[in-house]
Design an enzyme around this catalytic site. Structure first.
Site, PDB file in Angstrom:
ATOM      1  CE1 TYR A  72      21.467  55.237  40.456  1.00  0.00           C
ATOM      2  CE2 TYR A  72      19.748  55.668  38.838  1.00  0.00           C
ATOM      3  CZ  TYR A  72      20.709  54.831  39.372  1.00  0.00           C
ATOM      4  OH  TYR A  72      20.924  53.602  38.809  1.00  0.00           O
ATOM      5  CG  PHE A 124      42.055  52.054  20.215  1.00  0.00           C
ATOM      6  CD1 PHE A 124      43.388  52.413  20.262  1.00  0.00           C
ATOM      7  CD2 PHE A 124      41.391  51.779  21.390  1.00  0.00           C
ATOM      8  CE1 PHE A 124      44.054  52.500  21.480  1.00  0.00           C
ATOM      9  CE2 PHE A 124      42.047  51.869  22.609  1.00  0.00           C
ATOM     10  CZ  PHE A 124      43.375  52.227  22.655  1.00  0.00           C
ATOM     11  CG  ASP A 125      44.267  48.398  22.018  1.00  0.00           C
ATOM     12  OD1 ASP A 125      43.596  49.444  22.079  1.00  0.00           O
ATOM     13  OD2 ASP A 125      45.113  48.091  22.869  1.00  0.00           O
ATOM     14  CG  ASP A 215      37.421  55.338  18.190  1.00  0.00           C
ATOM     15  OD1 ASP A 215      37.421  56.219  19.087  1.00  0.00           O
ATOM     16  OD2 ASP A 215      38.031  54.270  18.309  1.00  0.00           O
ATOM     17  CB  ALA A 217      39.752  59.019  21.370  1.00  0.00           C
ATOM     18  CE  LYS A 258      42.669  57.559  25.003  1.00  0.00           C
ATOM     19  NZ  LYS A 258      41.860  56.772  24.139  1.00  0.00           N
ATOM     20  CG  HIS A 450      48.945  45.679  24.876  1.00  0.00           C
ATOM     21  ND1 HIS A 450      47.639  45.429  24.544  1.00  0.00           N
ATOM     22  CD2 HIS A 450      49.009  46.998  25.144  1.00  0.00           C
ATOM     23  CE1 HIS A 450      46.958  46.562  24.614  1.00  0.00           C
ATOM     24  NE2 HIS A 450      47.760  47.521  24.978  1.00  0.00           N
TER      25      HIS A 450
HETATM   26  C1  LIG Z   1      41.527  55.322  24.082  1.00  0.00           C
HETATM   27  C2  LIG Z   1      40.790  54.964  22.883  1.00  0.00           C
HETATM   28  C3  LIG Z   1      39.655  54.145  22.935  1.00  0.00           C
HETATM   29  C4  LIG Z   1      39.168  53.508  24.217  1.00  0.00           C
HETATM   30  O1  LIG Z   1      38.912  54.422  25.192  1.00  0.00           O
HETATM   31  P1  LIG Z   1      39.148  54.147  26.765  1.00  0.00           P
HETATM   32  O2  LIG Z   1      38.676  55.392  27.399  1.00  0.00           O
HETATM   33  O3  LIG Z   1      40.578  53.867  26.955  1.00  0.00           O
HETATM   34  O4  LIG Z   1      38.306  52.977  27.125  1.00  0.00           O
HETATM   35  C5  LIG Z   1      38.993  53.896  21.761  1.00  0.00           C
HETATM   36  N1  LIG Z   1      39.429  54.396  20.591  1.00  0.00           N
HETATM   37  C6  LIG Z   1      40.525  55.173  20.499  1.00  0.00           C
HETATM   38  C7  LIG Z   1      40.943  55.722  19.178  1.00  0.00           C
HETATM   39  C8  LIG Z   1      41.239  55.480  21.629  1.00  0.00           C
HETATM   40  O5  LIG Z   1      42.339  56.222  21.533  1.00  0.00           O
END
Ligand SMILES: *Cc1c(COP(=O)(O)O)cnc(C)c1O
Length: 458
Positions: A72, A124-125, A215, A217, A258, A450
């Site tokens: 843990y 991102f959304d 961000d 990813a 990603k 969506h």
């Molecule tokens: C996928 C993504 C996110 C969110 O990540 P999740 O793992 O899907 O929650 C945030 N920003 C970008 C640019 C992404 O491609």
């Protein structure tokens, strides 16, 4: 004769995927309310819905999985991950979370308040969702070239410095908690941000006292593009480029699904001790104790290895070149796609593809449905449905681009699959004049519609 290119890996395990008939697909998509998210995965032949968490792990990652320490607190797998993250990114502090949006939730709980303004390059959304849920505002400062789908600009994820400075001048510093650079810029088409631009954003933001966050990813894919396209970086390794990129930031949120090369996971990596402390509390409330944050030990171990692999030059070349391969096939056949092709996906210009469908009837969604019906290939709408309604007026927001995204899972499909996808879309293209009707909404939630919207044929 020059030797042809071949993938620098071989396949150790296979997973069957099922073909279907058009009649079956018609029934399945109707049952799914014309929302491709609602299809069962075995109703899809080639799944290009997303590159998120859909990639294949390596033998080394599967081996690491077996070494996972499920303690843990103070797990060995956490320490392994911490070491890997610090080595790759240079950020000394780490908070694992269960995925990227959880990183946003934790970090924004610390940094965001009502009415704040967060400039960046096409958020991102989920990022936008987390900002707007807190009644703050995401301001898109992406360069105009990004919205000209055929502009050959090599870094269409770049931030327009004049737009950014306008935001800095219009609002008090206290209302701008950070500037967010998304690498690569998912929303503008998986397009990279140049090092020159990152450096310039950092300098400008420093002058106004605003920290820069990433961000991140697809940071490895972004670094590969810098190496391939930016002057002065051809001789640098992807690892060196990644280190330089992150040297300009205070921290990063990561979706490990990603460029982490794992199926689930995320993290926040940062420098600031105070933010780390505050974010630790939110991690504990929302995710789990700070040495696992919603991840199992084995998943952290696989991620530690995945991060190292995703910075590999052979891997990145294979990855990016496969996306380009699909893009070129479509381009050669005259299918209107975003050009140059981005890092993780091919984006089809749905407005140009389907000139006879009105924008009020969700053009890109219509195209996504047509491609599924044609061949069992699942893409995703990046258009009006994704853009959600304006939070104040509740009117549809019509984005500048209506796109169908074909996102490629990492290390998953072969170029034969790409040939199949291209042929299917080209067949739809050949009968595009006959497609004149789109869809109407019969149900939608308040945000991120969506994923769960329900539609009916017009
Ligand atoms: C996928 C993504 C996110 C969110 O990540 P999740 O793992 O899907 O929650 C945030 N920003 C970008 C640019 C992404 O491609």
């Amino acid at each position: 004769m020059e030797l042809p290119w071949a993938e620098p890996y071989r396949i150790k395990m296979v997973e069957s995927i099922a073909r279907s008939t058009r009649e079956q697909r018609e029934e399945w998509i109707k049952r799914s309310k014309y929302n491709l998210f609602k299809l069962n995965s075995d109703e899809v032949f080639i799944d290009l819905l997303t590159d998120s968490g859909t990639g294949a792990m390596s033998d080394a990652q599967w081996a690491a999985l077996m070494t996972g320490d499920e303690s843990y607190a103070g797990s060995r797998s956490y320490r392994m991950l911490h070491k890997s993250v610090e080595e790759i990114t240079g950020f000394p502090l780490l908070l694992p979370v269960h995925q990227g949006r959880a990183a946003e939730n934790v970090l924004f709980s610390v940094l965001l308040k009502e009415d704040m303004v967060i400039p960046g390059n096409a958020h991102f959304d989920t990022t936008k969702g987390h900002i707007e849920m807190r009644r703050a505002h995401a301001v898109d400062c992406t360069i105009d070239e990004a919205y000209d789908i055929y502009d050959a600009h090599p870094f269409k994820g770049n931030i327009d410095l004049e737009k950014l400075e306008r935001v800095y001048k219009e609002h008090d510093k206290e209302r701008i908690p950070f500037c967010l650079i998304t690498v690569t810029c998912n929303t503008s088409g998986g397009q990279p941000v140049s090092m020159e631009n990152i450096r310039a954003v950092k300098e400008l933001s420093d002058r106004y006292g605003v920290p820069v966050w990433f961000d991140a990813a697809r940071y490895a894919e972004n670094a590969y593009f810098i190496q391939q396209r930016e002057e002065g970086y051809a001789e640098k390794s992807v690892r060196e480029i990644v280190r330089e990129m992150f040297s300009y930031g205070q921290g990063m949120t990561m979706s490990s699904k990603k460029d982490g090369l794992v199926n689930i996971g995320g993290f926040i990596a940062l420098r600031d001790e105070e933010i780390y402390r505050a974010a630790s509390n939110f991690t504990i409330i929302y995710e789990g104790y700070v040495t696992y944050g919603g991840m199992s030990g084995r998943d952290m171990a696989a991620l530690a290895v995945g991060l190292q692999e995703s910075a590999g030059e052979d891997y990145l070349e294979t990855r990016i070149e496969q996306v380009r391969y699909l893009g070129e096939k479509l381009h050669e056949a005259g299918v209107p796609i975003q050009y140059p092709v981005g890092g993780h996906a091919v984006f089809v210009d749905a407005t140009k593809f389907l000139p006879n469908v009105p924008k009020e009837e969700y053009i890109a969604q219509t195209l996504a449905i047509e491609l599924y019906l044609e061949a069992g290939v699942r893409g995703v709408e990046i258009g009006t449905l994704l853009a959600d309604r304006d939070p104040e007026t509740r009117e549809n927001r019509y984005p500048r681009l209506e796109l169908l995204r074909l996102a490629l899972p990492r290390r998953t499909y072969t170029n034969n699959h790409m040939d199949y996808v291209a042929a299917a879309l080209i067949r739809v293209y050949e009968r595009r004049e006959e497609i004149t009707k789109g869809y109407k909404i019969v149900y939608e939630p308040e945000i991120l519609r969506h994923f769960s919207v329900e539609l009916e044929k017009n």
